[in-house]
Design a protein around this motif. Sequence first.
Motif, mmCIF file in Angstrom:
data_model
loop_
_atom_site.group_PDB
_atom_site.id
_atom_site.type_symbol
_atom_site.label_atom_id
_atom_site.label_comp_id
_atom_site.label_asym_id
_atom_site.label_seq_id
_atom_site.Cartn_x
_atom_site.Cartn_y
_atom_site.Cartn_z
ATOM 1 N N GLU A 1 -1.914 -17.252 -0.091
ATOM 2 C CA GLU A 1 -0.728 -16.686 0.554
ATOM 3 C C GLU A 1 -1.029 -15.656 1.500
ATOM 4 O O GLU A 1 -0.592 -15.848 2.834
ATOM 5 C CB GLU A 1 0.298 -16.338 -0.500
ATOM 6 C CG GLU A 1 1.629 -16.016 0.151
ATOM 7 C CD GLU A 1 2.545 -15.260 -0.809
ATOM 8 O OE1 GLU A 1 3.535 -14.706 -0.384
ATOM 9 O OE2 GLU A 1 2.500 -15.784 -1.965
ATOM 10 N N PHE A 2 -1.840 -14.782 1.135
ATOM 11 C CA PHE A 2 -1.915 -13.614 1.994
ATOM 12 C C PHE A 2 -3.409 -13.681 2.778
ATOM 13 O O PHE A 2 -3.907 -12.628 3.245
ATOM 14 C CB PHE A 2 -1.670 -12.268 1.406
ATOM 15 C CG PHE A 2 -0.317 -12.070 0.942
ATOM 16 C CD1 PHE A 2 0.708 -11.678 1.932
ATOM 17 C CD2 PHE A 2 0.022 -12.325 -0.641
ATOM 18 C CE1 PHE A 2 1.728 -11.569 1.344
ATOM 19 C CE2 PHE A 2 1.300 -12.181 -0.913
ATOM 20 C CZ PHE A 2 1.938 -11.785 0.164
ATOM 21 N N MET B 1 -6.459 -13.459 1.674
ATOM 22 C CA MET B 1 -7.178 -12.243 1.133
ATOM 23 C C MET B 1 -8.730 -12.758 0.700
ATOM 24 O O MET B 1 -8.364 -13.698 -0.392
ATOM 25 C CB MET B 1 -6.413 -11.397 0.257
ATOM 26 C CG MET B 1 -7.040 -10.150 0.108
ATOM 27 S SD MET B 1 -6.101 -9.056 -1.090
ATOM 28 C CE MET B 1 -4.707 -8.376 0.069
ATOM 29 N N ARG C 1 -9.373 -3.693 -4.011
ATOM 30 C CA ARG C 1 -7.983 -2.790 -3.894
ATOM 31 C C ARG C 1 -7.206 -2.541 -5.377
ATOM 32 O O ARG C 1 -6.347 -1.627 -5.394
ATOM 33 C CB ARG C 1 -7.256 -3.610 -3.054
ATOM 34 C CG ARG C 1 -7.726 -3.634 -1.548
ATOM 35 C CD ARG C 1 -6.791 -4.410 -0.650
ATOM 36 N NE ARG C 1 -7.222 -4.264 0.960
ATOM 37 C CZ ARG C 1 -6.660 -4.681 2.046
ATOM 38 N NH1 ARG C 1 -5.230 -5.297 1.624
ATOM 39 N NH2 ARG C 1 -6.797 -4.222 2.962
ATOM 40 N N TYR D 1 2.016 -4.960 -2.788
ATOM 41 C CA TYR D 1 1.636 -5.685 -1.350
ATOM 42 C C TYR D 1 2.563 -6.488 -0.878
ATOM 43 O O TYR D 1 2.854 -6.190 0.184
ATOM 44 C CB TYR D 1 0.162 -6.120 -1.812
ATOM 45 C CG TYR D 1 -0.490 -6.955 -0.568
ATOM 46 C CD1 TYR D 1 -1.506 -5.799 0.092
ATOM 47 C CD2 TYR D 1 -0.225 -8.006 0.151
ATOM 48 C CE1 TYR D 1 -2.000 -6.187 1.008
ATOM 49 C CE2 TYR D 1 -1.006 -8.381 1.271
ATOM 50 C CZ TYR D 1 -1.766 -7.531 1.959
ATOM 51 O OH TYR D 1 -2.673 -8.048 2.913
ATOM 52 N N ARG D 2 3.330 -7.179 -1.673
ATOM 53 C CA ARG D 2 4.352 -8.115 -1.323
ATOM 54 C C ARG D 2 5.230 -7.270 -0.672
ATOM 55 O O ARG D 2 5.816 -7.721 0.457
ATOM 56 C CB ARG D 2 4.850 -8.977 -2.315
ATOM 57 C CG ARG D 2 4.056 -10.043 -2.416
ATOM 58 C CD ARG D 2 4.618 -11.207 -3.709
ATOM 59 N NE ARG D 2 3.474 -12.396 -3.701
ATOM 60 C CZ ARG D 2 2.916 -12.398 -5.066
ATOM 61 N NH1 ARG D 2 3.005 -11.543 -5.970
ATOM 62 N NH2 ARG D 2 2.218 -13.479 -5.176
ATOM 63 N N ARG D 3 5.896 -6.153 -1.217
ATOM 64 C CA ARG D 3 6.888 -5.391 -0.724
ATOM 65 C C ARG D 3 6.399 -4.732 0.630
ATOM 66 O O ARG D 3 7.376 -4.522 1.536
ATOM 67 C CB ARG D 3 7.369 -4.330 -1.652
ATOM 68 C CG ARG D 3 8.286 -4.897 -2.853
ATOM 69 C CD ARG D 3 8.534 -3.620 -3.683
ATOM 70 N NE ARG D 3 7.639 -2.995 -4.231
ATOM 71 C CZ ARG D 3 7.510 -2.988 -5.617
ATOM 72 N NH1 ARG D 3 8.343 -3.665 -6.478
ATOM 73 N NH2 ARG D 3 6.434 -2.570 -6.404
ATOM 74 N N SER D 4 5.329 -4.526 0.529
ATOM 75 C CA SER D 4 4.871 -3.583 2.035
ATOM 76 C C SER D 4 4.937 -4.515 3.191
ATOM 77 O O SER D 4 4.976 -4.191 4.413
ATOM 78 C CB SER D 4 3.524 -2.857 1.842
ATOM 79 O OG SER D 4 2.570 -3.871 1.412
ATOM 80 N N ILE D 5 4.520 -5.723 2.572
ATOM 81 C CA ILE D 5 4.358 -6.828 3.966
ATOM 82 C C ILE D 5 5.763 -7.227 4.290
ATOM 83 O O ILE D 5 5.703 -7.398 5.431
ATOM 84 C CB ILE D 5 3.538 -8.159 3.056
ATOM 85 C CG1 ILE D 5 2.072 -7.815 2.907
ATOM 86 C CG2 ILE D 5 3.568 -8.996 4.359
ATOM 87 C CD1 ILE D 5 1.464 -7.112 4.344
ATOM 88 N N SER D 6 6.740 -7.395 3.388
ATOM 89 C CA SER D 6 7.988 -7.984 3.758
ATOM 90 C C SER D 6 8.936 -6.701 4.569
ATOM 91 O O SER D 6 9.892 -7.191 4.725
ATOM 92 C CB SER D 6 8.767 -8.284 2.243
ATOM 93 O OG SER D 6 8.896 -7.446 1.682
ATOM 94 N N GLN D 7 8.325 -5.610 4.488
ATOM 95 C CA GLN D 7 9.373 -4.606 5.212
ATOM 96 C C GLN D 7 8.747 -4.336 6.513
ATOM 97 O O GLN D 7 7.979 -4.953 7.070
ATOM 98 C CB GLN D 7 9.056 -3.208 4.596
ATOM 99 C CG GLN D 7 9.357 -3.054 3.243
ATOM 100 C CD GLN D 7 9.113 -1.712 2.612
ATOM 101 O OE1 GLN D 7 8.351 -1.091 2.801
ATOM 102 N NE2 GLN D 7 9.580 -1.365 1.322
#
Length: 61
Positions: free
Chosen positions: A12-13, A15, A23, A55-61
């Motif tokens: 998905e990311f 990575m 990380r 990580y998901r929260r930081s990407i969605s902001q």
Amino acid sequence: MLLRVIEQFLREFKMRPTTFGRRCARDPRLVFDLRLGRQPGDRIRRRVEHFMNTYRRSISQ
């Protein structure tokens, strides 16, 4: 099950497994070892899940 979730996250990311391992657990071999059958303890599971959620929260902001 944890490995399946990690593999999905990596796709998905886009990575790399070594980046993910460094990380979230300071272990670049984490994903490779899981693929070979390593069984993670509760502490590693929590760290991995926390990293992916953060990580998901930081990407969605």
